[in-house]
Design an enzyme around this catalytic site. Sequence first.
Site, short mmCIF file in Angstrom:
data_model
loop_
_atom_site.label_atom_id
_atom_site.label_comp_id
_atom_site.label_asym_id
_atom_site.label_seq_id
_atom_site.Cartn_x
_atom_site.Cartn_y
_atom_site.Cartn_z
N CYS A 90 0.83 -1.21 0.00
CA CYS A 90 0.00 0.00 0.00
C CYS A 90 0.87 1.26 0.00
CB CYS A 90 -0.98 -0.04 1.17
SG CYS A 90 -2.38 1.10 0.99
N HIS A 179 -3.60 -5.28 0.77
CA HIS A 179 -3.08 -5.73 2.07
C HIS A 179 -3.13 -7.25 2.17
CE1 HIS A 179 -2.64 -1.82 4.13
NE2 HIS A 179 -3.62 -1.44 3.32
N GLU A 181 -1.84 -9.09 4.44
CA GLU A 181 -1.78 -9.55 5.82
C GLU A 181 -3.16 -9.78 6.44
OE1 GLU A 181 -1.55 -4.99 6.03
OE2 GLU A 181 -0.95 -6.60 4.67
N SER A 233 2.31 -13.95 39.23
CA SER A 233 0.90 -13.60 39.46
C SER A 233 -0.02 -14.80 39.27
CB SER A 233 0.47 -12.50 38.50
OG SER A 233 0.43 -12.99 37.16
N GLY A 234 0.47 -15.82 38.57
CA GLY A 234 -0.39 -16.94 38.21
C GLY A 234 -1.01 -16.77 36.84
N GLY A 235 -0.81 -15.59 36.22
CA GLY A 235 -1.28 -15.37 34.86
C GLY A 235 -0.40 -16.08 33.85
N VAL A 236 -0.81 -16.04 32.60
CA VAL A 236 -0.10 -16.77 31.54
C VAL A 236 1.35 -16.31 31.41
CG1 VAL A 236 -0.04 -17.33 29.08
CG2 VAL A 236 -2.24 -17.14 30.26
N ASP A 237 1.56 -15.00 31.31
CA ASP A 237 2.89 -14.48 31.00
C ASP A 237 3.90 -14.78 32.09
OD1 ASP A 237 1.60 -13.47 28.77
OD2 ASP A 237 1.29 -11.49 29.65
N SER A 238 3.58 -14.45 33.34
CA SER A 238 4.54 -14.69 34.41
C SER A 238 4.75 -16.18 34.65
CB SER A 238 4.10 -14.00 35.71
OG SER A 238 2.95 -14.60 36.26
N SER A 239 3.71 -16.99 34.43
CA SER A 239 3.85 -18.44 34.61
C SER A 239 4.80 -19.03 33.57
CB SER A 239 2.48 -19.12 34.52
OG SER A 239 1.62 -18.70 35.56
#
Length: 520
Positions: A90, A179, A181, A233-239
């Site tokens: 584009c 586009h 994508e 924290s128990g969240g996805v990222d920190s786990s």
Amino acid sequence: MSNISTDLQDVEKIIVLDYGSQYNQLISRRIREIGVFSELKSHKISAAEVREVNPVGIILSGGPNSVYEDGSFDIDPEIFELGIPILGICYGMQLLTHKLGGKVVPAGDAGNREYGQSTLTHTPSALFESTPDEQTVLMSHGDAVTEIPADFVRTGTSADCLYAAIENPDKHIYGIQFHPEVRHSVYGNDILRNFALNICKAKGDWSMDNFIDMQIKKIRETVGDKRVLLGLSGGVDSSVVGVLLQKAIGDQLICIFVDHGLLRKGEADQVMDMLGGKFGLNIVKADAAKRFLDKLAGVSDPEQKRKIIGNEFVYVFDDEASKLKDVKFLAQGTLYTDVIESGTDTAQTIKSHHNVGGLPEDMQFELIEPLNTLYKDEVRALGTELGMPDHIVWRQPFPGPGLAIRVMGEITEEKLETVRESDAILREEIAKAGLDRDIWQYFTVNTGVRSVGVMGDGRTYDYTIAIRAITSIDGMTADFAKIPWEVLQKISVRIVNEVDHVNRIVYDITSKPPATVEWE
């Protein structure tokens, strides 16, 4: 607090130069899905800096500018002389046309402004290999190319676009007005694959398995025999960060898990049993529920609640960290979307880099961010590759203040329990119905509203629980989930029968905007 980031200098990559398109991250993600690492770079990058990055290919993104306007985003012309394959999308096509001697005009002047799906007709080209001669693509341009540079040929047209695709195959420079994508371009992924694998000659061997090996090596080289602290924290990222670091450095990792009493049902035990038990993480648990609830007593304003919880978290974390000796590094679960502004500078893609958990800047640690080159879906794939169970990898997004912002008004133990129990029922029934991967986010809210009801032979005056469930692609906009009535009915019946002090259930059918996902 210094920062040690992921180093992927030696990884085969395609860079996307940022010209402000809303689809920039999507381009990068599509290239990664093909098996080639990709990252965003500023359009101000010089040819010398490109040589240093050493990409196998360059993509010039779309954007809101017009190339003939003063102050429009530009490119170092020497980049075209590096011999690295280039694909302009584009605005990117218009820019390379403009810089290489072609002509771009307002599409209205040429009578060929295009927005929406269109039919592309193309001639043979390495870019369109194994795709139909006619195919549906998404056009979104207010300007148009009317003359192409010398040594370029036209390879694609549409009903309203004379030059929908152009190329100089000898110099490996390609331009497309549409586009590829976005999903609306039916064969867009095939076109990007042709560019990445056939034109750029990338191997296509980028994978989470390779990423794990590289990261473990990098972490070990960086950390040596020092200790690393992680706020879990128990969240996805920190786990995922925790399990990856554990695999790399074992007991040199110390995790601090602050239980502020505002978690979902069974969440604290799950963190300790799964991450501390099965995966062997060294976890220091701070039982701070009473401390947090005492601070929140009598507070109804949502912003004040957030501030109290954020500040108290820092104090608790700092208290626990001060008891530990010889800790040199602090690990965080920062994602690529959090730090994109460090490599780009257009208004459309800037996102504030946040100090996860609000930890104080004066903590004397060097920062390790093992996930800072990954998107959220890649983090989930990484967790799966590390052997983590689905109920952690696919855990619902959960706000830092926890259930405090899902209790309207003042927080009490009674209100928290109504949310904790009703939320558990909701999650259980959504999973039973097979909807847990279809719905972006779902939870319950204690509205703080009491209403009259009848249970048995008696009159009740109890809380109203709201169910919030949304569908979304990126969380920026959302629609309420069309959960089947029979599923909602089952959830409602279970909540009023199994949760004390609740006699009414309502379903939030508001989109975002005008509403936000969370109620507070």
